[in-house]
Scaffold this motif. Structure first.
Motif: not given
Ligand code: FES
Ligand code: FES
Length: 155
Positions: A102-106, A124-134, A140-150
């Motif tokens: 989570t800290p790295g994802m945030v 775009t979010i999924r592509h840019e998260l390729e350096g962060n492993l879940c 799914q929820n991480i992408v939604a959170a980043i969309r909302e956080g942005a």
């Protein structure tokens, strides 16, 4: 060797060997254990911190190269009663399945928001998260959170 930088808003002077990694320094010397280490191949992104506002894998950074930089770890991003908008979005979107990544994802999410703005799309979010492993496949929820956080960061 010495390096002076800003850490979570305060001036900091480090006196380290020239091969000391930022991730180890934060965790082992300063006790800032919110920066996690999830691999030894620089692939997982759990160690992301912000350096001059951009997410960087702290396991790839030598402390001695950080003279003059401004570093923010998850401990300096927000407080329990005043979360950073990206942290708040992770909580709202239930994007905290393991807590380890989570800290790295945030931090990665903040970088995505700053690069792409409030209208960033899921692809775009999924592509840019390729350096962060879940590792639990809970993107799914991480992408939604980043969309909302942005969107919230723009307000
Ligand atoms: Fe830095 Fe995995 S610990 S990328
Ligand atoms: Fe952290 Fe999947 S939510 S590894």
């Amino acid at each position: 060797m010495k390096a002076q930088f800003t850490l979570n808003g305060e001036g900091h002077a480090a006196d380290v060997s020239d091969e000391t990694l930022l991730s180890d320094y934060l965790r082992d010397t300063l006790g800032l254990t919110g920066t996690h280490i999830g691999c030894d191949t620089s692939q997982c992104g759990a160690c992301n911190v912000l350096v001059d506002g951009a997410p960087v894998k702290s396991c790839t950074l030598l402390v001695v190269t950080l003279d003059g930089a401004s570093i923010t770890t998850i401990e300096g991003l927000g407080q329990p009663d005043a979360l950073h908008p990206m942290q708040a979005a992770f909580r709202r979107a239930h994007a905290l399945q393991c807590g380890f990544c989570t800290p790295g994802m945030v931090m990665a999410g903040i970088g995505i928001a700053r690069r792409h703005g409030p209208e960033v799309d899921d692809e775009t979010i999924r592509h840019e998260l390729e350096g962060n492993l879940c590792r639990c496949t809970g993107y799914q929820n991480i992408v939604a959170a980043i969309r909302e956080g942005a969107r919230e960061m723009e307000r």
